[in-house]
Design a protein around this motif. Structure first.
Motif, short mmCIF file in Angstrom:
data_model
loop_
_atom_site.label_atom_id
_atom_site.label_comp_id
_atom_site.label_asym_id
_atom_site.label_seq_id
_atom_site.Cartn_x
_atom_site.Cartn_y
_atom_site.Cartn_z
N UNK A 153 0.86 -1.18 0.00
CA UNK A 153 0.00 0.00 0.00
C UNK A 153 0.90 1.24 0.00
N UNK A 154 1.08 1.84 -1.17
CA UNK A 154 2.00 2.97 -1.30
C UNK A 154 1.27 4.22 -1.75
N UNK A 155 1.66 5.33 -1.17
CA UNK A 155 1.22 6.65 -1.60
C UNK A 155 2.36 7.60 -1.32
N UNK A 156 2.28 8.82 -1.81
CA UNK A 156 3.39 9.75 -1.61
C UNK A 156 3.62 10.01 -0.14
N UNK A 157 2.55 10.19 0.65
CA UNK A 157 2.72 10.46 2.08
C UNK A 157 3.34 9.26 2.79
N UNK A 158 2.89 8.06 2.43
CA UNK A 158 3.42 6.85 3.05
C UNK A 158 4.90 6.69 2.73
N UNK A 159 5.28 6.91 1.48
CA UNK A 159 6.67 6.76 1.07
C UNK A 159 7.57 7.71 1.85
N UNK A 160 7.17 8.96 1.95
CA UNK A 160 7.98 9.95 2.66
C UNK A 160 8.09 9.59 4.14
N UNK A 161 6.96 9.24 4.76
CA UNK A 161 6.96 8.90 6.18
C UNK A 161 7.83 7.68 6.47
N UNK A 162 7.69 6.64 5.65
CA UNK A 162 8.45 5.41 5.89
C UNK A 162 9.94 5.59 5.57
N UNK A 163 10.25 6.49 4.66
CA UNK A 163 11.66 6.78 4.37
C UNK A 163 12.31 7.45 5.58
N UNK A 164 11.60 8.38 6.18
CA UNK A 164 12.11 9.04 7.39
C UNK A 164 12.33 8.01 8.50
N UNK A 165 11.36 7.13 8.67
CA UNK A 165 11.47 6.09 9.70
C UNK A 165 12.63 5.13 9.40
N UNK A 166 12.86 4.88 8.12
CA UNK A 166 13.99 4.02 7.74
C UNK A 166 15.31 4.67 8.15
N UNK A 167 15.41 5.97 7.97
CA UNK A 167 16.62 6.69 8.40
C UNK A 167 16.83 6.55 9.90
N UNK A 168 15.75 6.63 10.66
CA UNK A 168 15.86 6.50 12.11
C UNK A 168 16.32 5.10 12.51
N UNK A 169 15.82 4.08 11.80
CA UNK A 169 16.25 2.70 12.07
C UNK A 169 17.75 2.55 11.82
N UNK A 170 18.23 3.10 10.70
CA UNK A 170 19.65 2.99 10.39
C UNK A 170 20.50 3.80 11.38
N UNK A 171 19.97 4.93 11.84
CA UNK A 171 20.68 5.70 12.87
C UNK A 171 20.79 4.91 14.17
#
Length: 248
Positions: A153-171
């Protein structure tokens, strides 16, 4: 990027931006990934980091965390075999998420609005659909947070939000690595107190008044903390102390 009156940066990459509750162990990272998986309506997740950065022909993807279902452990290798080289090259040039359709009659919930935010890979290379969020945090912190499913389930808002969360996971992963490699000589209570107040934007004179110390002593504590944290200046020491959980 803006700066406060004390001269500290406010924005991505700044000390204020780093004031996130960091994971204390890898087990703390799993709930974050599960929440992301549910948000995407994905079936599995996998976190890949890039090993051998800077060494010609030595770079490779290494799976750090995953929840592959029993009997599907080969999925990670399938993904690496199909897209590994593309993923290694892509992260050097772009931070657009990668998406692909699988060969099991899988497809994305099509939404034209997110097309400019992603790069689509060739279909039928693997039996599952997926999205891979690239993260660049330096030589030791680069990699992908990936999610696999029959449909996503992808949308522009979801992609941006999950990308930010991915950065936090890698941090989180990078911070755990740094914590394991921190020198045996830990920070003293006074050093931590001075770093905390400095991180709050206080100058040496204000820290001295707050703690009942001389300005010279405060600067000495901040200097010794900077050396212990293997940092080049006070700002970097504060940022590293936040990542390591000494201050918040």
């Amino acid at each position: 990027m803006s700066y406060s009156r004390s001269g500290t940066a406010e924005g991505p990459g700044s000390i204020q931006y780093l004031r996130l509750q960091r994971a204390s162990s890898r087990s703390d990272i799993f709930p974050k990934l599960i929440a992301m998986q549910k948000s995407l309506k994905a079936r599995n997740f996998a976190v890949f980091r890039i090993a051998g950065a800077g060494l010609p022909n030595k770079r490779k993807l290494v799976c750090e965390l995953d929840n592959w279902a029993t009997g599907t452990l080969e999925s990670g290798q399938q993904l690496i075999n199909a897209f590994g080289e593309v993923m290694l090259d892509h992260i050097e040039l772009s931070l657009l998420p990668l998406i692909w359709n699988g060969s099991e009659n899988t497809a994305f919930a099509e939404a034209g609005e997110f097309s400019p935010l992603t790069r689509r890979l060739g279909a039928d290379a693997v039996p599952f659909s997926g999205v891979a969020f690239p993260v660049r945090l330096g030589a030791l912190g680069n990699g992908y947070v990936t999610f696999l499913a029959t449909t996503l389930d992808l949308s522009s808002d979801v992609i941006i939000d999950q990308h930010v969360r991915s950065c936090q996971v890698m941090m989180d992963l990078l911070a755990l690595d740094e914590r394991r490699s921190v020198p045996a000589e830990t920070l003293s209570e006074r050093e931590i107190a001075c770093l905390q107040l400095a991180g709050d934007g206080r100058i040496s004179e204000e820290i001295a008044e707050k703690l009942g110390l001389s300005v010279h002593t405060v600067n000495a504590y901040l200097g010794s903390a900077t050396i212990k944290l293997d940092s080049v200046n006070r700002i970097q020491a504060i940022a590293k102390a936040i990542r390591l959980g000494y201050i918040h």
